[in-house]
Design a protein around this motif. Structure first.
Motif, PDB file in Angstrom:
ATOM      1  N   LEU A  33      -3.177  -1.258  13.592  1.00 55.53           N
ATOM      2  CA  LEU A  33      -1.437  -1.572  13.566  1.00 55.53           C
ATOM      3  C   LEU A  33      -2.087  -3.337  13.413  1.00 55.53           C
ATOM      4  CD1 LEU A  33       0.867   0.068  16.610  1.00 55.53           C
ATOM      5  CD2 LEU A  33       0.955  -0.097  13.956  1.00 55.53           C
ATOM      6  N   GLY A  34      -3.614  -3.531  13.533  1.00 56.81           N
ATOM      7  CA  GLY A  34      -3.798  -4.385  13.428  1.00 56.81           C
ATOM      8  C   GLY A  34      -5.046  -4.463  12.554  1.00 56.81           C
ATOM      9  N   TYR A  35      -4.812  -3.678  11.644  1.00 54.40           N
ATOM     10  CA  TYR A  35      -6.258  -4.104  10.316  1.00 54.40           C
ATOM     11  C   TYR A  35      -5.319  -2.932   9.858  1.00 54.40           C
ATOM     12  CZ  TYR A  35      -9.340  -5.462  14.170  1.00 54.40           C
ATOM     13  OH  TYR A  35      -9.626  -6.011  15.071  1.00 54.40           O
ATOM     14  N   ILE A  36      -4.065  -3.300   8.289  1.00 48.07           N
ATOM     15  CA  ILE A  36      -3.785  -2.473   7.566  1.00 48.07           C
ATOM     16  C   ILE A  36      -5.254  -2.516   6.446  1.00 48.07           C
ATOM     17  CG2 ILE A  36      -2.110  -2.189   6.168  1.00 48.07           C
ATOM     18  CD1 ILE A  36      -0.056  -4.014   7.664  1.00 48.07           C
ATOM     19  N   HIS A  37      -5.408  -1.520   6.185  1.00 47.59           N
ATOM     20  CA  HIS A  37      -6.260  -0.734   4.428  1.00 47.59           C
ATOM     21  C   HIS A  37      -4.887  -0.119   3.584  1.00 47.59           C
ATOM     22  CE1 HIS A  37      -9.498  -1.048   1.890  1.00 47.59           C
ATOM     23  NE2 HIS A  37      -9.414   0.223   2.377  1.00 47.59           N
ATOM     24  N   ILE A  38      -4.662  -0.624   2.976  1.00 43.40           N
ATOM     25  CA  ILE A  38      -4.009   0.706   1.831  1.00 43.40           C
ATOM     26  C   ILE A  38      -4.293  -0.188   0.430  1.00 43.40           C
ATOM     27  CG2 ILE A  38      -1.387   0.965   1.352  1.00 43.40           C
ATOM     28  CD1 ILE A  38      -0.071   0.101   3.457  1.00 43.40           C
ATOM     29  N   PRO A  39      -5.224   0.353  -0.061  1.00 41.53           N
ATOM     30  CA  PRO A  39      -5.611   0.061  -1.130  1.00 41.53           C
ATOM     31  C   PRO A  39      -4.500  -0.164  -2.283  1.00 41.53           C
ATOM     32  CG  PRO A  39      -6.692   1.851  -0.353  1.00 41.53           C
ATOM     33  CD  PRO A  39      -5.999   1.209   0.577  1.00 41.53           C
ATOM     34  N   PRO A  40      -5.283  -1.749  -2.830  1.00 39.80           N
ATOM     35  CA  PRO A  40      -5.881  -2.632  -2.613  1.00 39.80           C
ATOM     36  C   PRO A  40      -5.967  -3.936  -2.040  1.00 39.80           C
ATOM     37  CG  PRO A  40      -3.956  -3.256  -5.147  1.00 39.80           C
ATOM     38  CD  PRO A  40      -3.994  -2.516  -3.545  1.00 39.80           C
ATOM     39  N   LEU A  41      -5.000  -3.426  -0.703  1.00 42.89           N
ATOM     40  CA  LEU A  41      -4.709  -4.443   0.375  1.00 42.89           C
ATOM     41  C   LEU A  41      -5.393  -3.930   1.247  1.00 42.89           C
ATOM     42  CD1 LEU A  41      -2.647  -6.710   0.906  1.00 42.89           C
ATOM     43  CD2 LEU A  41      -0.917  -5.242   1.960  1.00 42.89           C
ATOM     44  N   SER A  42      -6.047  -5.484   2.438  1.00 43.88           N
ATOM     45  CA  SER A  42      -6.736  -5.344   2.785  1.00 43.88           C
ATOM     46  C   SER A  42      -6.539  -5.989   3.866  1.00 43.88           C
ATOM     47  CB  SER A  42      -7.909  -4.828   3.230  1.00 43.88           C
ATOM     48  OG  SER A  42      -8.862  -4.442   4.395  1.00 43.88           O
ATOM     49  N   VAL A  43      -5.691  -6.446   5.040  1.00 48.15           N
ATOM     50  CA  VAL A  43      -5.705  -7.321   5.687  1.00 48.15           C
ATOM     51  C   VAL A  43      -5.892  -7.824   7.742  1.00 48.15           C
ATOM     52  CG1 VAL A  43      -4.158  -8.793   4.387  1.00 48.15           C
ATOM     53  CG2 VAL A  43      -3.103  -7.143   6.205  1.00 48.15           C
ATOM     54  N   THR A  44      -5.858  -8.290   7.810  1.00 49.27           N
ATOM     55  CA  THR A  44      -6.284  -8.264   9.647  1.00 49.27           C
ATOM     56  C   THR A  44      -4.754  -9.021  10.046  1.00 49.27           C
ATOM     57  OG1 THR A  44      -8.396  -8.643   9.692  1.00 49.27           O
ATOM     58  CG2 THR A  44      -7.232  -8.754  11.330  1.00 49.27           C
ATOM     59  N   THR A  45      -3.695  -7.856  10.832  1.00 47.43           N
ATOM     60  CA  THR A  45      -2.669  -8.470  11.274  1.00 47.43           C
ATOM     61  C   THR A  45      -2.726  -8.712  12.648  1.00 47.43           C
ATOM     62  OG1 THR A  45      -1.769  -6.245  11.301  1.00 47.43           O
ATOM     63  CG2 THR A  45      -1.381  -7.600   9.581  1.00 47.43           C
ATOM     64  N   ALA A  46      -4.322  -8.643  13.168  1.00 53.07           N
ATOM     65  CA  ALA A  46      -4.736  -8.261  14.895  1.00 53.07           C
ATOM     66  C   ALA A  46      -4.134  -9.182  15.597  1.00 53.07           C
ATOM     67  CB  ALA A  46      -5.648  -7.726  15.345  1.00 53.07           C
ATOM     68  N   TYR A  47      -4.430 -10.863  14.582  1.00 55.83           N
ATOM     69  CA  TYR A  47      -3.848 -11.812  15.451  1.00 55.83           C
ATOM     70  C   TYR A  47      -2.555 -12.539  15.278  1.00 55.83           C
ATOM     71  CZ  TYR A  47      -4.947 -13.231  10.449  1.00 55.83           C
ATOM     72  OH  TYR A  47      -5.183 -14.267   9.817  1.00 55.83           O
ATOM     73  N   ILE A  48      -1.708 -11.929  15.289  1.00 55.86           N
ATOM     74  CA  ILE A  48      -0.026 -12.808  14.827  1.00 55.86           C
ATOM     75  C   ILE A  48       0.231 -13.248  16.574  1.00 55.86           C
ATOM     76  CG2 ILE A  48       2.083 -12.052  14.323  1.00 55.86           C
ATOM     77  CD1 ILE A  48       1.146 -10.511  11.633  1.00 55.86           C
ATOM     78  N   PRO A  49      -0.030 -12.096  17.292  1.00 57.60           N
ATOM     79  CA  PRO A  49       0.516 -12.212  18.851  1.00 57.60           C
ATOM     80  C   PRO A  49       0.090 -14.254  19.052  1.00 57.60           C
ATOM     81  CG  PRO A  49      -0.545  -9.982  18.374  1.00 57.60           C
ATOM     82  CD  PRO A  49      -0.331 -10.527  17.253  1.00 57.60           C
ATOM     83  N   ILE A  50      -1.105 -13.900  18.194  1.00 59.75           N
ATOM     84  CA  ILE A  50      -1.811 -15.470  18.969  1.00 59.75           C
ATOM     85  C   ILE A  50      -0.455 -16.551  18.109  1.00 59.75           C
ATOM     86  CG2 ILE A  50      -3.626 -17.090  18.220  1.00 59.75           C
ATOM     87  CD1 ILE A  50      -5.638 -14.282  18.126  1.00 59.75           C
ATOM     88  N   LEU A  51      -0.232 -15.724  17.050  1.00 63.90           N
ATOM     89  CA  LEU A  51       0.512 -17.255  16.890  1.00 63.90           C
ATOM     90  C   LEU A  51       1.795 -17.608  17.355  1.00 63.90           C
ATOM     91  CD1 LEU A  51       0.331 -16.510  12.692  1.00 63.90           C
ATOM     92  CD2 LEU A  51      -1.504 -17.635  14.511  1.00 63.90           C
ATOM     93  N   ILE A  52       2.308 -16.383  17.419  1.00 65.49           N
ATOM     94  CA  ILE A  52       3.791 -15.869  18.227  1.00 65.49           C
ATOM     95  C   ILE A  52       3.151 -16.761  19.237  1.00 65.49           C
ATOM     96  CG2 ILE A  52       5.360 -14.752  19.480  1.00 65.49           C
ATOM     97  CD1 ILE A  52       4.736 -12.574  17.679  1.00 65.49           C
ATOM     98  N   ALA A  53       2.577 -16.941  20.647  1.00 62.09           N
ATOM     99  CA  ALA A  53       2.067 -17.485  21.566  1.00 62.09           C
ATOM    100  C   ALA A  53       2.115 -19.255  21.629  1.00 62.09           C
ATOM    101  CB  ALA A  53       0.494 -16.604  22.761  1.00 62.09           C
ATOM    102  N   GLY A  54       1.235 -19.310  20.378  1.00 59.82           N
ATOM    103  CA  GLY A  54       1.245 -20.705  20.081  1.00 59.82           C
ATOM    104  C   GLY A  54       2.649 -21.427  19.583  1.00 59.82           C
ATOM    105  N   ALA A  55       3.190 -20.474  18.707  1.00 60.06           N
ATOM    106  CA  ALA A  55       4.941 -21.154  18.440  1.00 60.06           C
ATOM    107  C   ALA A  55       5.753 -21.460  20.007  1.00 60.06           C
ATOM    108  CB  ALA A  55       5.202 -20.335  17.454  1.00 60.06           C
TER     109      ALA A  55
END
Length: 460
Positions: A33-55
């Motif tokens: 869930l925190g590391y999506i790798h569906i070629p050619p897409l490769s992104v790190t999503t694990a820090y989205i909770p950090i954004l939510i806490a800050g907002a």
């Protein structure tokens, strides 16, 4: 700063939500869930909770989430099977422990702090939503900038530099939109009327007598039991995997056994994070439902306890009180209340009832409990030590203040007070106090009668 202190001290709802975000951060860090790798897409999503806490809250909370993310990534990088570019995140594998700590934990904590400050700044602007969306969209690049800068400083041999973060690809656009959508969705959910009502109920349920602390302790102990069982299972299955590979003729070294255990512990962390999410949600729902039940037992008009809750409080207070103590039980009955309703209307009658309840609460809530027994009749249970002269002084004050409630008609009450030795059956208290109230009415109303066993003190 003052708002942050208020948050930490008062909002139990926010504590639960914050705990769920930490559990979600761990779950995302240790699963796909925190590391999506569906070629050619490769992104790190694990820090989205950090954004939510800050907002939602501020830099303190987002920094804690950043630390959580950093510690999780450091643990994952400690396995021997990770790529060289990932191994530098572990102080046990990189050969430069200080640099790895600053890279894996320091850069993520700094990211949480900066994003929290950015959202805090956005809240002070007139176009706060626009600023919030901009900061959410730029957050992936801010994270990349911090990580690449740290890698360039501490591990230059890998070839990463701070300018590596400035390359923009089409999948960066997709993930920027994901960040904006996630923050905006959670922000609007948090500030919706429904969630705010739930928050208010949970924040007011701290002293709810319908909430059992034993239930919370049981759930926490159960969670700890599951954690111990999960650790035991992880050790067992890692050993069985090593044995299984050996049975198939594959030599299992100590390093491979360690990696098998490492993977199992990652599974335990993900399992416990998911279980903690469920546990926090369960406790939150329990407290919310308990408070709704508590609200249902309160008298809606006057805000004091309803009959059943009040009598239950009388029984419970006596069961937990020290022996050889005395208390007072009062009946307070509005004089000629039907005439007030008939002459001035029910709205004025409701005002009189609220004034009676408010006056009794002001005088006695710190020493016991106030309840509406029915109609125009109230009861007071005084469990704190109180002398007869002190009680008389308070009742005189109550009657004097109540008399000026209406400009055209003095309002009065008949009051019966019974002094008892703890414990006494509630039925006995009702009977004896009712006799004192009857005597007060017989003596002309607008007065009180205090009784103690077979003696009584006259009307005042």
């Amino acid at each position: 700063m003052a708002a942050a202190k208020k948050w930490w001290k008062r909002s139990s709802f926010d504590w639960y939500a914050f705990g769920m975000l930490i559990a979600l951060e761990l779950l995302m860090s240790f699963t796909f869930l925190g590391y999506i790798h569906i070629p050619p897409l490769s992104v790190t999503t694990a820090y989205i909770p950090i954004l939510i806490a800050g907002a939602l809250w501020g830099p303190a909370q987002s920094t804690v989430l950043g630390l959580t993310f950093g510690l999780a990534s450091m643990y994952k990088a400690s396995a021997s099977y990770v790529l060289p570019a990932d191994a530098v995140f572990s102080p046990f594998s990189s050969g430069a422990p200080v640099g790895s700590l600053l890279l894996s934990v320091g850069s993520r904590a700094l990211f949480g702090l900066l994003i929290g400050l950015a959202f805090q700044f956005a809240r002070t602007r007139k176009q706060s939503r626009l600023y919030r969306c901009v900061f959410s969209a730029l957050s992936p690049k801010l994270h990349s900038l911090l990580v690449y800068t740290a890698m360039g400083l501490f591990f230059p041999e890998l070839g990463y530099r701070f300018y590596s973060a400035f390359h923009w690809r089409w999948d960066d656009t997709v993930f920027a939109l994901v960040c904006v959508a996630s923050v905006e969705l959670l922000w609007h959910m948090y500030h919706s009327q429904t969630v705010q009502n739930i928050k208010q109920c949970m924040d007011q349920s701290v002293d709810n007598p319908y909430t059992s602390q034993k239930m919370n302790i049981f759930l926490v102990m159960f969670e700890f039991f599951l954690f111990c069982m999960a650790i035991s299972a992880a050790v067992y299955f890692s050993e069985r995997e090593s044995y299984l590979l050996g049975q198939h003729g594959l030599m299992v070294s100590a390093q491979i056994s360690g990696d098998l255990l490492h993977v199992q512990l990652q599974f335990v962390a993900a399992f416990m994070a998911m279980n903690t999410l469920s546990l926090i949600l369960l406790i939150a729902v329990y407290r919310y439902m308990a408070y709704k039940g508590y609200q249902g037992e309160m008298d809606e008009l006057t805000g004091v306890m309803g009959r059943r809750m009040f009598l239950q409080h009388c029984r419970k207070a006596q069961s937990t009180s020290e022996p050889d103590r005395t208390g007072w039980f009062l009946f307070v009955d509005a004089d000629y209340f039907k005439d007030i309703n008939d002459t001035f209307g029910h709205a004025t009658g409701d005002l009189v009832l609220r004034e009676i309840a408010g006056g009794l609460s002001t005088l006695f809530s710190k020493d016991g409990a106030v309840g509406r027994i029915g109609g125009d009749e109230f009861a007071v249970f005084i469990e704190a030590p109180m002398s007869r002269p002190e009680l008389a002084q308070r009742l005189d004050r109550f009657l004097a203040v109540l008399a000026g409630t209406l400009p055209d008609k003095p309002i009065s009450c008949s009051i019966g007070a019974y002094r008892f030795d703890v414990p006494k059956p509630v039925k006995h208290l009702l009977t004896e106090t009712d006799q004192a109230l009857y005597e007060a009415k017989e003596r002309g109303r607008a007065c009180y009668v205090m009784k103690e066993q077979k003696t009584s003190e006259g009307c005042r």
